[in-house]
Design an enzyme around this catalytic site. Sequence first.
Site, PDB file in Angstrom:
ATOM      1  CB  ILE A 146      -1.042  -0.086   1.185  1.00  0.00           C
ATOM      2  CG1 ILE A 146      -0.415  -0.264   2.918  1.00  0.00           C
ATOM      3  CG2 ILE A 146      -1.949  -0.675   1.060  1.00  0.00           C
ATOM      4  CD1 ILE A 146      -1.233  -0.113   3.798  1.00  0.00           C
ATOM      5  CB  VAL A 154       3.821   0.725   4.083  1.00  0.00           C
ATOM      6  CG1 VAL A 154       2.817   0.577   5.008  1.00  0.00           C
ATOM      7  CG2 VAL A 154       5.170   1.129   4.300  1.00  0.00           C
ATOM      8  CG  ASP A 264      10.334  14.152   5.502  1.00  0.00           C
ATOM      9  OD1 ASP A 264       9.726  14.936   5.343  1.00  0.00           O
ATOM     10  OD2 ASP A 264      10.074  12.538   5.299  1.00  0.00           O
TER      11      ASP A 264
HETATM   12  N1  LIG Z   1      -0.165   3.358   8.912  1.00  0.00           N
HETATM   13  C1  LIG Z   1      -0.290   3.540   7.981  1.00  0.00           C
HETATM   14  N2  LIG Z   1      -1.598   2.788   7.411  1.00  0.00           N
HETATM   15  C2  LIG Z   1      -1.819   3.459   6.203  1.00  0.00           C
HETATM   16  N3  LIG Z   1      -0.648   3.202   5.052  1.00  0.00           N
HETATM   17  C3  LIG Z   1       0.329   3.889   5.318  1.00  0.00           C
HETATM   18  C4  LIG Z   1       0.671   3.466   7.047  1.00  0.00           C
HETATM   19  N4  LIG Z   1       2.275   3.704   7.207  1.00  0.00           N
HETATM   20  C5  LIG Z   1       2.672   4.454   5.966  1.00  0.00           C
HETATM   21  N5  LIG Z   1       1.692   4.007   5.270  1.00  0.00           N
HETATM   22  C6  LIG Z   1       1.910   3.993   3.686  1.00  0.00           C
HETATM   23  O1  LIG Z   1       3.293   3.769   3.012  1.00  0.00           O
HETATM   24  C7  LIG Z   1       3.716   5.335   2.593  1.00  0.00           C
HETATM   25  C8  LIG Z   1       5.404   5.037   3.667  1.00  0.00           C
HETATM   26  O2  LIG Z   1       5.456   4.969   4.394  1.00  0.00           O
HETATM   27  P1  LIG Z   1       6.439   5.623   5.063  1.00  0.00           P
HETATM   28  O3  LIG Z   1       5.742   7.442   5.010  1.00  0.00           O
HETATM   29  O4  LIG Z   1       6.498   5.414   6.887  1.00  0.00           O
HETATM   30  O5  LIG Z   1       8.201   5.104   5.054  1.00  0.00           O
HETATM   31  P2  LIG Z   1       8.938   6.427   4.686  1.00  0.00           P
HETATM   32  O6  LIG Z   1      10.233   4.258   3.610  1.00  0.00           O
HETATM   33  O7  LIG Z   1      10.013   6.554   5.497  1.00  0.00           O
HETATM   34  O8  LIG Z   1       8.617   7.379   3.598  1.00  0.00           O
HETATM   35  P3  LIG Z   1       9.303   8.062   3.159  1.00  0.00           P
HETATM   36  O9  LIG Z   1      10.151   7.866   1.346  1.00  0.00           O
HETATM   37  O10 LIG Z   1       8.473   9.391   3.430  1.00  0.00           O
HETATM   38  O11 LIG Z   1      11.111   8.623   4.089  1.00  0.00           O
HETATM   39  C9  LIG Z   1       2.841   6.472   3.142  1.00  0.00           C
HETATM   40  O12 LIG Z   1       3.471   7.246   2.811  1.00  0.00           O
HETATM   41  C10 LIG Z   1       1.695   5.906   3.136  1.00  0.00           C
HETATM   42  O13 LIG Z   1       1.117   5.729   2.216  1.00  0.00           O
END
Ligand SMILES: Nc1ncnc2c1ncn2[C@@H]1O[C@H](COP(=O)(O)OP(=O)(O)OP(=O)(O)O)[C@@H](O)[C@H]1O
Length: 657
Positions: A146, A154, A264
């Site tokens: 997702i 994720v 962020d």
């Molecule tokens: N609890 C959640 N429920 C639904 N979707 C989620 C959840 N957590 C994250 N996501 C989805 O997954 C994506 C990536 O998660 P997240 O931003 O935590 O990852 P990241 O690798 O740290 O991203 P970034 O590139 O922004 O640093 C989010 O933009 C969101 O769409």
Amino acid sequence: MGCITSKNLVVEDSREEDLRTKLTSCSKRETSEMNVSRLSSSKRVEGVRERDKLFDGVDMKASLLDKNASGSVLLYDYDGDQNGKKKMEKPELTILNHPGLGRIPKASEGEQVVAGWPTWLSSAAGEAIEGLIPRSANTFERFFKIGQGTYSSVYKARDLTNQKIVALKRVRFDSLDPESVKFMAREILVLRRLDHPNVIKLEGLITSQTSRSLYLVFEYMEHDLTGLSSDPDIKFSEPQIKCYMQQLLSGLDHCHSRGVLHRDIKGSNLLIDNNGILKIADWGLATFFDSHHSVPMTSRVVTLWYRPPELLLGASHYGVAVDLWSTGCILGELYSGRPILPGKTEVEQLHKIFKLCGSPSEDYWFKLRLRHSTAFRPPHHYRRCIAETFKECPSVAVKLMETLLSVEPVHRRTAATALKSEFFSSEPLACDPSTLPKYPPCKEIDSKLRDEAMKRQQEDAGGKERKVGSGVRQEKEPRAFVSSKDNTKSHIQFQQGQHLSSSKSRSGLLNPHREPVSGFLVFPHKQSEDVKERDIYFTRHSKKPSFSGPLAPGSDWEVGERPPVSNKVNLSKIPGSAASRSSLSRDQKEKPVPLWPQKPIQDGHGSRGRNIHSSGPLLVSANNMDEMLKERDRKFQEYSRRARIEKSKGEKVYAKQ
Ligand SMILES: Nc1ncnc2c1ncn2[C@@H]1O[C@H](COP(=O)(O)OP(=O)(O)OP(=O)(O)O)[C@@H](O)[C@H]1O
């Protein structure tokens, strides 16, 4: 932290020396009222030793020192009840540096391994998992991907123990590199420190003794703010904007009061569930901060469009104001329907900021005391024009924007003061989240998948479509815009969302990246997966640094724009807005400002092609995280030096903009 002024105290540090210094500097009267202990019975002996060391020379009646799961040392009031201690409901917070995120005593490490944690995790970041038991992958049924972040994938899943739908974030790191593990574990520590309805809740961790991967279990959130606000079919009402802003600021207020900076804040990190509840997610760049700004931090954080000027100028002593700037950008975005400061490079970003917020005063440059910052001074003076630009917005909203988008960090004030602003007290008031409309899925990834579906449809139509002629084809062509989710990538979204109706086709389409994952139900065990992921990680990170935003002029980041949203503010007035460029081809788009050196620079981590001005921490091997960040700042200064050499060339381009 200074002297302890109250017995109601949480000391956010487990470093004995600091604690001893701080605590012994308090008056005996104050400390004698404290009770210090450690909760964990398994470490009682060690706790006593620690207590003795800490309070050596301090006359204390009784002491209870508690080290909580995230490594904080908590001081409790003694109230003489049978437990001998009572945790303060709202302890007065005094912040020190973050606990070392390091090794825990060997005995505890052993306990953690027995509890099912892999050694690479307990030895590198034992504090992050202290007091937790790992969940087993086979107690989850994993559905489909997702979300995709810089450091993670994720997945939607079901927790089979309670049938709850959850999000599983598989974090990318190198389990063989303790620095990489520590970097990843900081997100866990931060999340465990926070507890608020507007902060995403970490519900567990999935791994095993033999696993090299780690999943973070979160409550599942249906939407993100970027997905909703970029949907041309969705128009936010005034009470709705207030409702989201109120939730965002409440979450921020909570994390700031617990000594955490998010670093962020952007729409795609603000998740929203079907009940209208907004939760701040993605704490991967978050850090514990020192309220006196005495500990230097990296300036290479916050996604470019949401990055405040002081970070762009390389400040290393900063605080809550960085998150408030990003919040101001979000507020503008909610009204205008698009990012308000979409720079392509750091230089252009600064330029856009000064054009909207006015050139900083002499005093600002003086106070900044950054040796090379004057190289970034705009050649001529810009008048502040926020009110003019957002003249169609309610005056109370503009007023709040003016505060949050102050070039001077201290003028942005705090999340708590923003919550008390007229914006929230004037009519129409923020609505109740439960009254907000229920939206169909419209996360960033949904739009990507819709695009893929459309592409496939077009491919299927193939020759037939080409014969029909260009008119038809153009109608089907998706409109390009850059998502603020991740500025390092551009992606395409349909102007009119086309929701997939059949669940069968939907799941197929929604899972183009379906990978087998060891231990999860539905998917067979595959030994090579971690190795494969590591390879991907290394391939990615050795060729291209991780970004928290687009930085490098001449980088391969391509920019498009969101489609104009006609019913919102007059976007043509927004500096740098490209309302009329929503469907521009690549060639038509502005080229980055070539102020920076264009040649690749060998930076000690292998050639990274042209992406030399990376933002955000790199997952590279280093002695420790601070060293790594310092090294990055040193490089940044080197780039600045080169920039100055190129200054005359750059200034010409700058002036032309
Ligand atoms: N609890 C959640 N429920 C639904 N979707 C989620 C959840 N957590 C994250 N996501 C989805 O997954 C994506 C990536 O998660 P997240 O931003 O935590 O990852 P990241 O690798 O740290 O991203 P970034 O590139 O922004 O640093 C989010 O933009 C969101 O769409």
